[in-house]
Design a protein around this motif. Structure first.
Motif, PDB file in Angstrom:
ATOM      1  N   THR A  22       2.558 -17.011   4.629  1.00 10.29           N
ATOM      2  CA  THR A  22       1.871 -16.267   3.587  1.00 10.29           C
ATOM      3  C   THR A  22       2.915 -15.573   2.725  1.00 10.29           C
ATOM      4  O   THR A  22       3.788 -14.874   3.245  1.00 10.29           O
ATOM      5  N   SER A  23       2.837 -15.794   1.425  1.00  9.49           N
ATOM      6  CA  SER A  23       3.769 -15.143   0.495  1.00  9.49           C
ATOM      7  C   SER A  23       3.237 -13.777   0.084  1.00  9.49           C
ATOM      8  O   SER A  23       2.024 -13.576  -0.048  1.00  9.49           O
ATOM      9  N   TRP A  24       4.179 -12.852  -0.116  1.00 11.35           N
ATOM     10  CA  TRP A  24       3.840 -11.513  -0.590  1.00 11.35           C
ATOM     11  C   TRP A  24       4.800 -11.110  -1.701  1.00 11.35           C
ATOM     12  O   TRP A  24       5.998 -11.392  -1.622  1.00 11.35           O
ATOM     13  N   LEU A  25       4.283 -10.433  -2.698  1.00 13.29           N
ATOM     14  CA  LEU A  25       5.119  -9.745  -3.666  1.00 13.29           C
ATOM     15  C   LEU A  25       5.220  -8.296  -3.211  1.00 13.29           C
ATOM     16  O   LEU A  25       4.203  -7.605  -3.103  1.00 13.29           O
ATOM     17  N   VAL A  26       6.435  -7.841  -2.914  1.00 11.66           N
ATOM     18  CA  VAL A  26       6.652  -6.472  -2.433  1.00 11.66           C
ATOM     19  C   VAL A  26       7.332  -5.679  -3.541  1.00 11.66           C
ATOM     20  O   VAL A  26       8.385  -6.085  -4.050  1.00 11.66           O
ATOM     21  N   VAL A  27       6.728  -4.556  -3.905  1.00  5.77           N
ATOM     22  CA  VAL A  27       7.194  -3.764  -5.045  1.00  5.77           C
ATOM     23  C   VAL A  27       7.639  -2.381  -4.566  1.00  5.77           C
ATOM     24  O   VAL A  27       6.924  -1.714  -3.809  1.00  5.77           O
ATOM     25  N   VAL A  28       8.809  -1.971  -5.010  1.00 10.47           N
ATOM     26  CA  VAL A  28       9.304  -0.607  -4.778  1.00 10.47           C
ATOM     27  C   VAL A  28       9.524   0.029  -6.130  1.00 10.47           C
ATOM     28  O   VAL A  28      10.338  -0.450  -6.939  1.00 10.47           O
TER      29      VAL A  28
END
Length: 280
Positions: free
Chosen positions: A266-272
């Motif tokens: 499963t792909s995720w876009l992780v934003v900080v």
């Protein structure tokens, strides 16, 4: 505005219990929560917000990283989800607030939070309003860390394609539904991302938040975990025109065509992001 299909079904006791049981039995939410908590840099935090916190999987990961005298607030609009969380996650540092993400600023003093963390759920919200509220309650230098499923964000990790050894469980579900129920799946490639990465970056900038990182990550799991996730009523497929019992029959038939330990990605876009005025 929040997507209309995003909030339906969550304030339901069965959904809350099955969802919470999934978070305990399978690693996906625990692993993604620990990743977000790590990126939020919580070692010196005094106040952390678990936004759209559900039954507390992410709050648990946050509590493992914050100091003993820190405070953690878990906000969610679902009383059913929080009812399960209050019963299963008891920590003197943790408080539960039943409210929408858009109403965040009404419950947190201005410029007081060291971090806001949101696992999997930011796409359900009115992000323009929520990002502004997060900016309002973060202290200078405070971090806003969240993730969005790859399909919702329009991104895909290279491992997702290279690891696949056959049709996905979702593909098989649509095929079984078409064969046994006359279902017509939506044409491939016609759905648009619900919250594209470009939109996220633009709305964060509009809110006055600085993006520190936007990473595409891969969550490794199995077909068995995917089946368990699709057994949660709000995630069951096909989305429309079927009873839950029919969806579970379709899921069982589709799963029977797979091997439980088949790896899935499963792909995720992780934003900080960060409120300006402090150290990165």
């Amino acid at each position: 505005m929040a997507p209309q299909d995003a909030v339906l079904g969550w304030d339901d006791d069965t959904t809350a219990e099955v969802y919470a049981a999934f978070t305990r039995a399978f690693p996906m939410y625990g692993a993604t929560s620990r990743d977000l908590a790590h990126r939020a840099a919580l070692s010196d935090a005094d106040l952390v917000i678990d936004l759209c916190g559900g039954a507390g999987a992410t709050a648990h990961a946050i509590l493992e990283r914050v100091p003993r005298d820190a405070a953690v607030l878990s906000l969610d609009s679902s009383t059913a989800m929080q009812r399960v969380g209050r019963r299963t996650l008891i920590d003197i540092r943790l408080s539960w607030i039943t409210t929408s993400a858009e109403n965040l600023a009404a419950h947190v003093p201005t410029a007081s939070a060291d971090a806001v963390v949101c696992n999997s759920a930011i796409w359900k919200t009115d992000t323009t309003a929520v990002f502004a509220a997060v900016r309002h309650i973060l202290r200078p230098g405070g971090r806003f860390v969240f993730n969005v499923g790859g399909g919702f964000a329009g991104v895909r990790h290279p491992d997702e394609q290279s690891t696949r050894t056959g049709p996905s469980l979702n593909t098989l579900i649509h095929e079984i539904a078409a064969r046994d129920y006359g279902y017509t799946p939506p044409p491939a490639g016609t759905s648009s991302p619900k919250l594209p990465a470009e939109t996220i970056a633009h709305r964060l900038a509009e809110a006055g938040l600085t993006v520190l990182a936007m990473d595409v990550t891969a969550q490794h799991s199995t077909m068995a975990e995917k089946k368990a996730w699709l057994s949660i009523p709000v995630f069951a497929r096909p989305a429309d025109g079927f009873t839950h019992a029919q969806r579970m029959q379709i899921l069982d038939a589709a799963y029977a065509l797979t091997t439980p330990e088949t790896p899935t990605i499963t792909s995720w876009l992780v934003v900080v992001a960060q409120r300006p005025g402090g150290s990165p």
